[in-house]
Design a protein around this motif. Structure first.
Motif, short mmCIF file in Angstrom:
data_model
loop_
_atom_site.label_atom_id
_atom_site.label_comp_id
_atom_site.label_asym_id
_atom_site.label_seq_id
_atom_site.Cartn_x
_atom_site.Cartn_y
_atom_site.Cartn_z
N ALA A 10 3.04 4.44 -1.54
CA ALA A 10 2.71 5.48 -2.51
C ALA A 10 3.96 5.94 -3.25
O ALA A 10 5.08 5.81 -2.75
CB ALA A 10 2.05 6.67 -1.82
N THR A 24 -0.97 5.87 -4.14
CA THR A 24 -0.79 4.43 -4.13
C THR A 24 -1.15 3.88 -5.50
O THR A 24 -1.82 4.55 -6.30
CB THR A 24 -1.68 3.76 -3.07
OG1 THR A 24 -3.06 3.92 -3.45
CG2 THR A 24 -1.46 4.37 -1.69
N ASP A 46 0.83 -1.20 0.00
CA ASP A 46 0.00 0.00 0.00
C ASP A 46 0.86 1.25 0.00
O ASP A 46 0.43 2.34 0.39
CB ASP A 46 -0.95 0.01 1.21
CG ASP A 46 -0.21 -0.05 2.54
OD1 ASP A 46 1.04 -0.11 2.54
OD2 ASP A 46 -0.89 -0.04 3.58
#
Length: 281
Positions: A157, A193, A155
């Motif tokens: 980014a 993300t 997850d």
């Protein structure tokens, strides 16, 4: 007075091609360095280098991934009269733990930056984050068209940067003296993300796309099952790993510093790419 062309290696690629176009709008004479160029330029065929460099004083070096060819190329360019090098490097080239020393980044960017900085020539280094265009022109596009992007990014980014901005900074460094001796870290204005990225693409295109987060091991195993060499699969997974580890979310001010304007947003990139038919399949 003879006008010296600017050589753009990788002149048909995502960044090089845009640099060629932007220089063209400024009326600058450009020599496209590519296997299909005239004269022909091939990183792996050193016999093509001299003709490509003939009469050139400035070069935008888009290096050959995975090879240590920047150093001998810069050395030869200097011998033939080149005065300025703008190097396309990559994020993390000087960050311990970002990439393995034997990775593509380690083999190419670290050595390339050292070669340019110690060349005795005027130089500028451009270090972009992940290209936004990887989703529309690069190695993520087929997965997007297939409706499922499987990556070991967790997850985490990334501050994806538009290749138009990367090219614009390179063009400024090639045509303006104030960028000599500077290193520009480039990113977009926000970090997203991979899940947020595919949602933006889905919203813009009406095409359902989902992100599936895989472990490093499962990702590599999947590529090997598709016929990838294990080493290449590991390199690919390692290149994504900094996203998972939170090392690619940093925002950089290089676009603002070089161009005096903020970077283009990922949402704008998606809107324009969708309108241009990037994801029609």
């Amino acid at each position: 007075m003879t006008e010296h062309p600017i050589l753009i290696t990788g002149g048909t690629g995502k960044v090089g091609g845009r640099a060629v176009a932007q220089l063209g709008t400024k009326g600058v004479t450009v020599r496209v360095g590519s296997r299909s160029g005239d004269p022909r330029f091939d990183w792996t065929d050193r016999s093509t280098w001299d003709a490509a460099l003939d009469g050139v004083r400035k070069v935008f070096v888009v290096p050959q991934d995975g090879e240590r060819l920047t150093r001998p190329f810069v050395r030869r360019a200097k011998e033939l009269g080149v005065e300025r090098i703008v190097l396309l490097s990559g994020r993390g080239a000087d960050v311990p733990g970002y990439a393995k020393e034997d990775s593509i980044a380690g083999r190419t960017h670290i050595d390339g930056e050292d070669a340019v900085r110690n060349s005795g020539l005027e130089w500028t280094v451009v270090r972009p984050a992940w290209f936004a265009q990887n989703f529309s022109e690069g190695f993520f596009r087929d997965a997007v068209l297939g409706g499922e992007l499987r990556l070991p990014a967790g997850d985490g980014a990334a501050s994806f940067v538009d290749a138009e901005d990367i090219a614009a900074v390179a063009v400024a460094a090639l045509t303006e003296d104030k960028h000599v001796g500077k290193t520009y870290e480039l990113s977009g204005p926000s970090a997203l993300t991979v899940g947020e990225v595919v949602d933006l693409i889905s919203d813009a295109t009406g095409r359902p796309v989902r992100y599936v987060s895989l472990s490093h091991e499962d990702f590599v195993a999947g590529l090997v099952a598709e016929g990838w060499p294990k080493a290449d699969a590991e390199d690919y997974a390692d290149s994504v790993a900094p996203i998972r580890r939170g090392m690619d979310s940093r925002l950089s001010d290089g676009v603002q510093a070089a161009l005096g304007r903020p970077p283009r947003s990922f949402a704008l990139f998606v809107k324009e790419a969708a309108a241009a038919g990037a994801w029609r399949g």
